[in-house]
Design an enzyme around this catalytic site. Structure first.
Site, PDB file in Angstrom:
ATOM      1  N   SER A 144       0.886  -1.174   0.000  1.00 34.77           N
ATOM      2  CA  SER A 144       0.000   0.000   0.000  1.00 34.77           C
ATOM      3  C   SER A 144       0.922   1.221   0.000  1.00 34.77           C
ATOM      4  O   SER A 144       2.102   1.112   0.353  1.00 34.77           O
ATOM      5  CB  SER A 144      -0.824  -0.009   1.295  1.00 34.77           C
ATOM      6  OG  SER A 144      -1.414   1.246   1.532  1.00 34.77           O
ATOM      7  N   TYR A 157      -2.653  -1.338  10.496  1.00 30.19           N
ATOM      8  CA  TYR A 157      -2.550  -1.546   9.046  1.00 30.19           C
ATOM      9  C   TYR A 157      -1.215  -0.978   8.537  1.00 30.19           C
ATOM     10  O   TYR A 157      -0.484  -1.651   7.800  1.00 30.19           O
ATOM     11  CB  TYR A 157      -3.730  -0.844   8.366  1.00 30.19           C
ATOM     12  CG  TYR A 157      -3.804  -1.013   6.866  1.00 30.19           C
ATOM     13  CD1 TYR A 157      -4.266  -2.198   6.299  1.00 30.19           C
ATOM     14  CD2 TYR A 157      -3.440   0.027   6.000  1.00 30.19           C
ATOM     15  CE1 TYR A 157      -4.361  -2.346   4.920  1.00 30.19           C
ATOM     16  CE2 TYR A 157      -3.531  -0.106   4.628  1.00 30.19           C
ATOM     17  CZ  TYR A 157      -3.993  -1.301   4.087  1.00 30.19           C
ATOM     18  OH  TYR A 157      -4.083  -1.443   2.718  1.00 30.19           O
TER      19      TYR A 157
HETATM   20  N1  LIG Z   1      -8.513  -0.970  -2.024  1.00 33.35           N
HETATM   21  C1  LIG Z   1      -7.533  -0.143  -1.696  1.00 33.35           C
HETATM   22  O1  LIG Z   1      -7.709   1.087  -1.700  1.00 33.35           O
HETATM   23  C2  LIG Z   1      -6.183  -0.675  -1.317  1.00 33.35           C
HETATM   24  C3  LIG Z   1      -5.125   0.237  -1.237  1.00 33.35           C
HETATM   25  C4  LIG Z   1      -3.858  -0.218  -0.891  1.00 33.35           C
HETATM   26  C5  LIG Z   1      -3.657  -1.562  -0.630  1.00 33.35           C
HETATM   27  N2  LIG Z   1      -4.700  -2.428  -0.714  1.00 33.35           N
HETATM   28  C6  LIG Z   1      -4.428  -3.836  -0.407  1.00 33.35           C
HETATM   29  O2  LIG Z   1      -4.911  -4.660  -1.435  1.00 33.35           O
HETATM   30  C7  LIG Z   1      -5.189  -5.956  -0.903  1.00 33.35           C
HETATM   31  C8  LIG Z   1      -6.552  -6.404  -1.409  1.00 33.35           C
HETATM   32  O3  LIG Z   1      -7.558  -5.567  -0.864  1.00 33.35           O
HETATM   33  P1  LIG Z   1      -8.876  -5.148  -1.660  1.00 33.35           P
HETATM   34  O4  LIG Z   1      -8.854  -3.688  -1.766  1.00 33.35           O
HETATM   35  O5  LIG Z   1      -9.018  -5.949  -2.866  1.00 33.35           O
HETATM   36  O6  LIG Z   1     -10.018  -5.478  -0.596  1.00 33.35           O
HETATM   37  P2  LIG Z   1     -10.904  -6.788  -0.411  1.00 33.35           P
HETATM   38  O7  LIG Z   1     -11.518  -6.638   0.936  1.00 33.35           O
HETATM   39  O8  LIG Z   1     -11.777  -7.003  -1.588  1.00 33.35           O
HETATM   40  O9  LIG Z   1      -9.817  -7.956  -0.416  1.00 33.35           O
HETATM   41  C9  LIG Z   1      -9.220  -8.497   0.714  1.00 33.35           C
HETATM   42  C10 LIG Z   1      -9.260 -10.002   0.571  1.00 33.35           C
HETATM   43  O10 LIG Z   1      -8.554 -10.603   1.643  1.00 33.35           O
HETATM   44  C11 LIG Z   1      -9.308 -11.741   2.030  1.00 33.35           C
HETATM   45  N3  LIG Z   1      -8.960 -12.171   3.372  1.00 33.35           N
HETATM   46  C12 LIG Z   1      -9.203 -11.533   4.546  1.00 33.35           C
HETATM   47  N4  LIG Z   1      -8.776 -12.307   5.570  1.00 33.35           N
HETATM   48  C13 LIG Z   1      -8.271 -13.440   5.037  1.00 33.35           C
HETATM   49  C14 LIG Z   1      -7.674 -14.609   5.572  1.00 33.35           C
HETATM   50  N5  LIG Z   1      -7.530 -14.773   6.893  1.00 33.35           N
HETATM   51  N6  LIG Z   1      -7.260 -15.573   4.723  1.00 33.35           N
HETATM   52  C15 LIG Z   1      -7.405 -15.434   3.391  1.00 33.35           C
HETATM   53  N7  LIG Z   1      -7.953 -14.336   2.816  1.00 33.35           N
HETATM   54  C16 LIG Z   1      -8.379 -13.363   3.646  1.00 33.35           C
HETATM   55  C17 LIG Z   1     -10.758 -11.295   1.912  1.00 33.35           C
HETATM   56  O11 LIG Z   1     -11.644 -12.394   1.913  1.00 33.35           O
HETATM   57  C18 LIG Z   1     -10.698 -10.549   0.600  1.00 33.35           C
HETATM   58  O12 LIG Z   1     -10.872 -11.440  -0.481  1.00 33.35           O
HETATM   59  C19 LIG Z   1      -5.098  -5.823   0.615  1.00 33.35           C
HETATM   60  O13 LIG Z   1      -3.847  -6.329   1.053  1.00 33.35           O
HETATM   61  C20 LIG Z   1      -5.160  -4.327   0.838  1.00 33.35           C
HETATM   62  O14 LIG Z   1      -4.492  -3.923   2.005  1.00 33.35           O
HETATM   63  C21 LIG Z   1      -5.971  -2.021  -1.050  1.00 33.35           C
END
Ligand SMILES: NC(=O)c1ccc[n+]([C@@H]2O[C@H](COP(=O)([O-])OP(=O)(O)OC[C@H]3O[C@@H](n4cnc5c(N)ncnc54)[C@H](O)[C@@H]3O)[C@@H](O)[C@H]2O)c1
Length: 256
Positions: A144, A157
């Site tokens: 991130s 986080y």
């Molecule tokens: N969306 C944003 O703005 C953003 C920005 C920076 C980083 N990220 C990172 O991107 C990644 C994906 O996030 P996203 O935005 O797609 O959100 P999201 O909530 O759609 O995805 C997160 C995923 O992690 C899974 N997960 C949670 N706990 C788990 C576990 N114990 N075992 C296996 N899977 C598990 C969830 O089921 C989900 O599929 C994350 O690491 C997040 O920190 C997202």
């Protein structure tokens, strides 16, 4: 032949948001994919169908990546189903939006286990398999902007993503002699379920868009394409690096 034909990838948290886009991107490039998920099996099944229609193969595995035994299951399923492991994407992640003052012990433990402990042991278990295969590999951590950029009110986080930054750099140096390249992709704000509360609030969305130089959130596909690049031949000399994909967010000018 597509660039990743014959390669096998595991994507954690692969049935929603950025993870689902990464699964599709890697499959479009020819890879066979193990889709890790913990909930919504119907979304995972739908992805498998899409991938079959692309002429590639995927298998869903229910695995909680905060448990080392479940990470071992993901790698062993990649090997038993597709014969090998070439790419491991540490994508799953959660946040609590709590500050130093109000984060509970269980919130802290959960965020660090799902975001950082999982990435550490996935790196270890995936790398052991790749070393056995003697053909190198790619480990890609979805971090991130908050691997570097403080976010008051989301402390655990930020800690977890900062830890992933150092994991990326240190593991990259340790694993370089084995031809295993370790990189990170650091998204800014992306339109996915993790941001639902912000996306439902027009005032908050306007405020967010106004601080992003490109003026909008990213689509998940815009992150996935960078992961696709890092998985392929074009990134053969990249390791220990983070590619920030943030629409310029980290370098915004305060306008003074
Ligand atoms: N969306 C944003 O703005 C953003 C920005 C920076 C980083 N990220 C990172 O991107 C990644 C994906 O996030 P996203 O935005 O797609 O959100 P999201 O909530 O759609 O995805 C997160 C995923 O992690 C899974 N997960 C949670 N706990 C788990 C576990 N114990 N075992 C296996 N899977 C598990 C969830 O089921 C989900 O599929 C994350 O690491 C997040 O920190 C997202």
């Amino acid at each position: 032949m597509k660039e990743l034909t014959g390669k096998v990838a595991v994507v954690t948290g692969g049935n929603s948001g950025i993870g689902a886009a990464i699964v599709l991107e890697l499959a479009e490039r020819g890879a066979q994919v193990v889709i890790d998920y913990v909930a919504h099996p119907e979304a995972e099944n739908e992805l498998e169908r899409k991938i079959a229609s692309l002429g590639s193969r995927a298998v869903g595995v229910k695995a909680d990546i905060s448990l080392v035994a479940d990470i071992e299951l993901l790698v062993s399923r990649a090997v038993s189903t597709f014969g090998q492991l070439d790419i491991f994407v540490n994508n799953a992640g959660i946040e609590t939006r709590t500050s130093v003052l109000d984060t509970s012990e269980s919130q802290y433990d959960k965020v660090l286990a799902i975001n950082l402990k999982s990435a550490f042991f996935s790196t270890q278990i995936a790398a052991r398999q790749m070393i056995k295969q003697e053909a190198g590999g790619r480990i890609i951590n979805i971090t991130s902007v908050h691997e570097d950029w403080p976010m008051p009110g989301n402390t655990a986080y930020c800690l977890s993503k900062g830890g992933m930054r150092m994991l990326t750099r240190t593991a990259a140096l340790e694993l370089a002699p084995h031809g295993i390249l370790v990189t990170a992709v650091g998204p800014g704000a992306v339109a996915t379920p993790i941001n639902l509360s912000t996306m439902k609030d027009p005032a908050l969305m306007q405020k967010l868009d106004s601080v992003i130089p490109l003026g909008r959130m990213a689509k998940p596909e815009e992150i996935a394409q960078v992961v696709g690049f890092l998985s392929g031949g074009g990134a053969s000399y990249m390791t220990a690096a983070t590619l920030f994909v943030d629409g310029g967010l980290m370098h915004q000018s305060p306008g003074l």
